[in-house]
Write an enzyme that holds these catalytic residues in place. Structure first.
Site, mmCIF file in Angstrom:
data_model
loop_
_atom_site.group_PDB
_atom_site.id
_atom_site.type_symbol
_atom_site.label_atom_id
_atom_site.label_comp_id
_atom_site.label_asym_id
_atom_site.label_seq_id
_atom_site.Cartn_x
_atom_site.Cartn_y
_atom_site.Cartn_z
ATOM 1 N N ILE A 48 -3.691 -51.322 -53.325
ATOM 2 C CA ILE A 48 -3.882 -52.392 -54.296
ATOM 3 C C ILE A 48 -2.622 -52.563 -55.160
ATOM 4 O O ILE A 48 -2.205 -53.682 -55.472
ATOM 5 C CB ILE A 48 -5.105 -52.075 -55.184
ATOM 6 C CG1 ILE A 48 -6.381 -52.003 -54.321
ATOM 7 C CG2 ILE A 48 -5.266 -53.100 -56.291
ATOM 8 C CD1 ILE A 48 -7.564 -51.342 -55.019
ATOM 9 N N SER A 170 -13.033 -48.599 -61.892
ATOM 10 C CA SER A 170 -13.852 -48.779 -60.687
ATOM 11 C C SER A 170 -15.297 -48.908 -61.121
ATOM 12 O O SER A 170 -15.690 -48.372 -62.159
ATOM 13 C CB SER A 170 -13.723 -47.579 -59.765
ATOM 14 O OG SER A 170 -14.733 -47.611 -58.770
ATOM 15 N N TYR A 202 -14.477 -37.988 -59.800
ATOM 16 C CA TYR A 202 -13.829 -39.303 -59.699
ATOM 17 C C TYR A 202 -14.555 -40.308 -60.594
ATOM 18 O O TYR A 202 -13.923 -41.029 -61.372
ATOM 19 C CB TYR A 202 -13.821 -39.772 -58.241
ATOM 20 C CG TYR A 202 -13.255 -41.163 -58.044
ATOM 21 C CD1 TYR A 202 -11.888 -41.394 -58.107
ATOM 22 C CD2 TYR A 202 -14.089 -42.247 -57.787
ATOM 23 C CE1 TYR A 202 -11.365 -42.671 -57.930
ATOM 24 C CE2 TYR A 202 -13.589 -43.527 -57.600
ATOM 25 C CZ TYR A 202 -12.218 -43.732 -57.676
ATOM 26 O OH TYR A 202 -11.715 -44.997 -57.501
HETATM 27 N N1 LIG Z 1 -9.938 -48.796 -52.754
HETATM 28 C C1 LIG Z 1 -11.043 -49.046 -53.423
HETATM 29 O O1 LIG Z 1 -12.064 -49.417 -52.843
HETATM 30 C C2 LIG Z 1 -11.084 -48.886 -54.916
HETATM 31 C C3 LIG Z 1 -12.275 -49.191 -55.579
HETATM 32 C C4 LIG Z 1 -12.324 -49.059 -56.954
HETATM 33 C C5 LIG Z 1 -11.204 -48.638 -57.641
HETATM 34 N N2 LIG Z 1 -10.061 -48.321 -56.985
HETATM 35 C C6 LIG Z 1 -8.895 -47.874 -57.775
HETATM 36 O O2 LIG Z 1 -7.766 -48.629 -57.423
HETATM 37 C C7 LIG Z 1 -6.580 -47.899 -57.734
HETATM 38 C C8 LIG Z 1 -5.606 -47.998 -56.571
HETATM 39 O O3 LIG Z 1 -6.156 -47.314 -55.464
HETATM 40 P P1 LIG Z 1 -5.982 -47.750 -53.943
HETATM 41 O O4 LIG Z 1 -7.336 -48.024 -53.419
HETATM 42 O O5 LIG Z 1 -4.919 -48.753 -53.800
HETATM 43 O O6 LIG Z 1 -5.558 -46.320 -53.311
HETATM 44 P P2 LIG Z 1 -4.255 -45.815 -52.558
HETATM 45 O O7 LIG Z 1 -3.908 -46.732 -51.439
HETATM 46 O O8 LIG Z 1 -4.548 -44.392 -52.252
HETATM 47 O O9 LIG Z 1 -3.118 -45.903 -53.674
HETATM 48 C C9 LIG Z 1 -3.120 -45.036 -54.769
HETATM 49 C C10 LIG Z 1 -1.732 -44.951 -55.378
HETATM 50 O O10 LIG Z 1 -1.758 -43.983 -56.437
HETATM 51 C C11 LIG Z 1 -0.641 -43.115 -56.266
HETATM 52 N N3 LIG Z 1 -0.821 -41.797 -56.861
HETATM 53 C C12 LIG Z 1 -1.753 -40.864 -56.578
HETATM 54 N N4 LIG Z 1 -1.533 -39.754 -57.281
HETATM 55 C C13 LIG Z 1 -0.430 -39.979 -58.043
HETATM 56 C C14 LIG Z 1 0.321 -39.199 -58.966
HETATM 57 N N5 LIG Z 1 0.001 -37.937 -59.236
HETATM 58 N N6 LIG Z 1 1.397 -39.767 -59.551
HETATM 59 C C15 LIG Z 1 1.770 -41.019 -59.260
HETATM 60 N N7 LIG Z 1 1.105 -41.804 -58.393
HETATM 61 C C16 LIG Z 1 0.025 -41.279 -57.780
HETATM 62 C C17 LIG Z 1 -0.479 -43.021 -54.763
HETATM 63 O O11 LIG Z 1 0.790 -42.511 -54.439
HETATM 64 P P3 LIG Z 1 1.102 -41.873 -52.964
HETATM 65 O O12 LIG Z 1 1.183 -43.027 -52.015
HETATM 66 O O13 LIG Z 1 2.399 -41.172 -53.151
HETATM 67 O O14 LIG Z 1 -0.024 -40.954 -52.659
HETATM 68 C C18 LIG Z 1 -0.670 -44.476 -54.388
HETATM 69 O O15 LIG Z 1 0.497 -45.203 -54.620
HETATM 70 C C19 LIG Z 1 -7.026 -46.477 -58.052
HETATM 71 O O16 LIG Z 1 -7.001 -46.283 -59.447
HETATM 72 C C20 LIG Z 1 -8.452 -46.442 -57.536
HETATM 73 O O17 LIG Z 1 -9.238 -45.526 -58.262
HETATM 74 C C21 LIG Z 1 -9.977 -48.447 -55.631
#
Ligand SMILES: NC(=O)c1ccc[n+]([C@@H]2O[C@H](COP(=O)([O-])OP(=O)(O)OC[C@H]3O[C@@H](n4cnc5c(N)ncnc54)[C@H](OP(=O)(O)O)[C@@H]3O)[C@@H](O)[C@H]2O)c1
Ligand SMILES: *[C@@H]1O[C@H](CO)[C@@H](O)[C@H](O)[C@H]1NC(C)=O
Length: 323
Positions: A48, A170, A202
Site C-alpha cells: 500500500i 486497520s 496486531y
Molecule cells: N494488507 C491489508 O489487507 C491491510 C489491511 C489493513 C491494514 N493494513 C495496514 O497497511 C499498512 C501497510 O501494509 P501492507 O499491507 O502494504 O504490507 P506490506 O506489503 O507488508 O508493507 C509493509 C511495509 O512496512 C515496512 N516495515 C515493516 N517493518 C518495518 C520496520 N521495522 N521499519 C520500517 N519499515 C517497516 C515493510 O518493509 P520491508 O519491505 O522491508 O519489510 C513494508 O515496506 C500496515 O500498517 C498494515 O497494518 C493492511
C-alpha cells in the site's frame, strides 16, 4: 440441474455481498496541489505504501521513502522515478523497530529537508518477536516507532503550515484491547509465540493507531496541522509474509479473487492526504474514502490520553509533544 443453478446463484450473491462490504472499492477524488510539497512515507517500498508513494510522486510531490531495507527501498525509488518521471523521490534509512533509528532518521531529515507537509505512518507488520528496545514487535513498530517519529517531526509540520499526519490503521482495531498495566510491566501489548496470539497483538497495535490519532488531534487543536487514520481495505500485499504456510494456503485463493490490489488499497490514504476541506474531521477514522464512526473502545478519550503518556515515557520523551 436446479441444484447447480441454486449453487451458482448463492455463490454470485455471496460474491456481490462481499464486494459491497469487506472488499468494497473506492476512489480518491482529492485534488490538492502537491508541487513543492514534501512527503514522508514509512514502508513506502512495497504494498500500500509504494502505491501511495507512486501516486504522490506522479502529482509532483517530493517523496521520501522511509524504509528499513536499503536494497528494497532503492529498487522502489528507481521504479517510482521511472514510472512517474519525478526525480524528487528518495530513500532515507528508518527502522521503526529501533528507537535509536527513529531518532537518527529525524535528525537527518530535519537537517537536510526544509519542510514537511505530509507524514504518512504506513509501515506495519504481523509478526512475532521483540524490537531492539525489547517491545513486542507489533506494538513497537506499528505504534511506538510511529509515535516517536511523529513527535520528533511535529514542529516541522507546524512550521510548514497546513500539514497532515495520516496513520494507516486497520479495521482489526475492533478486536484490539489495551492493557496498560501489563504494558508497563513487560513492554508487550499482547504476547505470544503462535500466530493466533500475534494476530491479537496486531489488533491491539491497530487500536493504538486509532487512539493515537484521536489524542494527536486534540493536541493539535489551534495549530494548522491535522491528522487522520485509515482502514485501507483488505489488500493483497506482503503483510502476511510471516504467517504460517497452512494459513497462506487458506488465504491465497480468497486473496486472488477478492482482495484489493495495492493501488485500490492506497485510495483512502490518498483521500486523507489530498481531499480539500477535511480539516474539521481531524482525529477521525476513514474507510472507503469516507469518514466512519469507530466502536466505543476506540473513542475512549481517557485511554487515548493514558496511552499517549505511557508512550512518551516508553520512548524517553517528556515534553517534546506538548506545545
Ligand atoms: N494488507 C491489508 O489487507 C491491510 C489491511 C489493513 C491494514 N493494513 C495496514 O497497511 C499498512 C501497510 O501494509 P501492507 O499491507 O502494504 O504490507 P506490506 O506489503 O507488508 O508493507 C509493509 C511495509 O512496512 C515496512 N516495515 C515493516 N517493518 C518495518 C520496520 N521495522 N521499519 C520500517 N519499515 C517497516 C515493510 O518493509 P520491508 O519491505 O522491508 O519489510 C513494508 O515496506 C500496515 O500498517 C498494515 O497494518 C493492511
Ligand atoms: C532486503 O531485501 C532484499 C531484496 O528483497 C532481501 O533479499 C533481503 O533479505 C532483505 N534484507 C533484510 C535484512 O531483510
Amino acid at each position: 440441474m436446479i441444484q447447480l443453478l441454486v449453487l451458482a446463484a448463492v455463490l454470485l450473491a455471496g460474491y456481490i455481498v462481499l464486494t459491497q462490504t469487506l472488499f468494497k472499492r473506492s476512489k480518491c477524488k482529492g485534488n490538492a496541489a502537491m508541487a513543492g510539497k514534501t512527503v514522508i512515507i514509512t514502508g513506502g517500498n512495497t504494498g500500500i505504501g509504494k502505491a501511495t508513494a507512486l501516486h504522490l510522486a506522479r502529482r509532483g510531490a517530493r517523496v521520501i521513502l522511509a524504509c528499513r531495507n536499503r536494497s528494497k527501498a532503492k529498487g522502489a525509488v528507481a521504479h517510482i522515478q521511472k514510472e512517474t518521471g519525478n526525480s524528487d523521490v528518495l530513500y532515507m534509512q528508518l527502522d521503526l523497530a529501533s528507537l535509536k533509528s527513529v531518532h537518527c532518521f529525524s535528525e537527518t531529515f530535519l537537517k537536510t529537508e526544509s519542510r514537511l507537509d505530509l507524514l504518512i505512518n504506513n509501515a506495519g507488520l504481523v509478526a512475532d518477536g521483540r524490537t531492539e528496545d525489547g517491545f513486542g514487535v507489533e506494538f513497537g513498530v506499528n505504534h511506538l516507532g510511529h509515535f516517536l517519529l511523529t513527535c520528533l517531526l511535529l514542529e516541522r509540520l507546524k512550521e510548514s503550515g497546513g500539514g497532515r499526519v495520516v496513520t494507516v490503521a486497520s479495521m482489526a482495531y475492533r478486536w484490539g484491547h489495551i492493557d496498560l498495566e501489563t504494558l508497563s510491566v513487560n513492554k508487550h501489548l499482547g504476547t505470544g509465540s503462535f500466530s493466533w496470539q500475534f494476530f491479537q497483538a496486531y489488533c491491539n497495535s491497530k487500536l493504538c493507531n486509532v487512539l493515537f490519532t484521536l489524542e494527536l488531534a486534540k493536541r493539535l487543536q489551534g495549530s494548522s496541522v491535522t491528522c487522520y487514520c485509515v482502514h485501507p481495505g483488505v489488500v493483497r500485499t506482503e503483510l502476511s509474509r510471516y504467517v504460517s504456510l497452512w494459513q497462506k494456503i487458506f488465504i491465497e485463493p480468497i486473496a486472488r479473487f477478492l482482495f484489493l490490489d495495492p493501488e485500490t488499497g492506497a485510495q483512502t490514504t490518498l483521500h486523507c492526504c489530498l481531499q480539500e476541506g477535511l480539516e474539521p474531521l481531524s482525529g477521525h477514522y476513514f474507510s472507503c474514502c469516507d469518514v466512519q464512526k469507530v466502536c466505543a473502545h476506540a473513542r475512549d478519550e481517557a485511554v487515548a490520553q493514558k496511552l499517549w503518556e505511557v508512550s512518551e515515557k516508553l520512548c524517553g520523551l517528556s515534553n517534546h509533544c506538548k506545545d
